[in-house]
Structure formats: C-alpha cells, structure tokens
Write a protein that holds these residues in place. Sequence first.
Motif, PDB file in Angstrom:
ATOM      1  N   THR A   1      -5.529  -4.113  -7.069  1.00 51.80           N
ATOM      2  CA  THR A   1      -4.480  -3.096  -7.094  1.00 51.80           C
ATOM      3  C   THR A   1      -4.521  -2.297  -8.392  1.00 51.80           C
ATOM      4  O   THR A   1      -5.003  -2.778  -9.426  1.00 51.80           O
ATOM      5  CB  THR A   1      -3.067  -3.714  -6.969  1.00 51.80           C
TER       6      THR A   1
ATOM      7  N   ARG B   1       0.821  -1.218   0.000  1.00 51.35           N
ATOM      8  CA  ARG B   1       0.000   0.000   0.000  1.00 51.35           C
ATOM      9  C   ARG B   1       0.849   1.259   0.000  1.00 51.35           C
ATOM     10  O   ARG B   1       0.463   2.284  -0.588  1.00 51.35           O
ATOM     11  CB  ARG B   1      -0.916   0.018   1.227  1.00 51.35           C
TER      12      ARG B   1
ATOM     13  N   CYS C   1      -4.606   0.029  -3.509  1.00 51.01           N
ATOM     14  CA  CYS C   1      -4.497  -1.364  -3.066  1.00 51.01           C
ATOM     15  C   CYS C   1      -5.579  -1.616  -2.027  1.00 51.01           C
ATOM     16  O   CYS C   1      -5.625  -0.930  -1.009  1.00 51.01           O
ATOM     17  CB  CYS C   1      -3.110  -1.639  -2.473  1.00 51.01           C
TER      18      CYS C   1
END
Length: 237
Positions: free
Chosen positions: A84, A62, A70
């Motif tokens: 993602t 992330r 994400c």
Amino acid sequence: MIDLDIDMRQYDCPFIDTTDDVDIAFSAVQWQLDTSAERLETRLIAEGDSRDALEDGLRALRTHSNMTDCYILSKRDTVAEIGTKIEVTNAMQTIQRNGGYITGPFQIENGRERWHIGFDADEDEDRTLAELERHNEFSVEDRDQFGPSRLFDLLENAESAMELLDGCRSLTETERETFAVAFRHGYYETPRGTTLDDLADHFDVSKTAVSMNLRRSERKVLQSALGVLERMNDDQF
C-alpha cells in the motif's frame, strides 16, 4: 532513548477506517516513510474473519480517499499479503515534525492501532503527545527509557528474544490456555494453589488430558528458554 507503546485511533487513517467497518486486521511487515513526498509505503499482512471479510476489507481499503495505491502480493484463504501507499496522516506528521521516530511495526484491528514510537528527549515526547491530542485519540500503554548499555544489550540479544517468542507461539490454543490458567491459579507455587483435579474440572476434561497439555506446553517453553540460556553462556565465554 524513550520508547512508547501507544494505542492509537487516527481519524484520517484508511486502515483504521476499514477495520471499523469490516472484520479484518492488518499487521505491518515493512514500511518506508517518504517525508519529501509525504507518503507512507507499507507491506502488510491482512487477515479477515472469513474470505468474504477479507475481500470486503481489501475493497474498502482500495477505495478509501486517503489511499494512493493498494495491490495484492499474494492471497490464500482468509489471509493476504498486500502493498500500500497512503498519504501521511496527521499523527505521522506530528511525530516526525517533533523529532520522534516510528520504531516498530504497527498492528490495526477493531478501529484501533498499536504504535511503537521513540524519542531522544523528554521535551520532544511531551510536545508530540500534546499535539497528538488535538487531532487523534490515544493512550500510552507502556513507556521505557533505555540508556546506551541497555539498548545495546537488547539489540545484541534480539535473536534470543525471537527464539523465546517462537517457542511461545508454538503452543496450541489449548496448551496456552491450560498453561496460563494453571499459572494464574497457583499450580506452580509452593505449596500449590490448585491441583490437576481442579484444572480438569475447570476445563471439563480428564486429569490425564490436563497433565498432557501442561507437559507439552512446559516442554516447548523450556526448550526455547534453554536455547536462550545456552546462547547466553556461549557469549560469556
């Protein structure tokens, strides 16, 4: 069509960077490359060596500088399904710019990524690989060149291939290892290169246990293979 199986290490990929630092692996399920927005959207399965490894890996993913978004779709124990969005990497741009195609799902583990890419012509392949060398580290693990008839045959029999693959995946780790060792040591040769007694000594188990593991693995693989053969016969008549 030319199909390449490549072991790749990109230097601007958040997935590779994450698996470099954390005991986690990613396998793509679905992906969409938006060339106009220069962005790749994926659905992946993330698997950590432990729950902590999974959490650490998702946290690192992330916060990576090349990660746009994400999010978790589902999570259980050490496995998560995630979505993602990342900025298109140098390798993706190079392949797309030179007329190449990402032809299959990719897997990422231990800082390496397995790619399947395709080309229509030898010159496109040569140009792409030459450019990839400038900014990435990779090795071509396998190369196939398909004519129209063979490619059609592969696509037409994809269901049969999946049935055989599922049969192999149904083997337990013990069954798979026993089957593989027996084959490599010549158990299925004539005359046999090894015996049940030898295999029992190798695995430090009883002769009966080895025999049962072999029979179970043989039954699973042969059942899948028989299903494929029957489907092939049905298609011919």
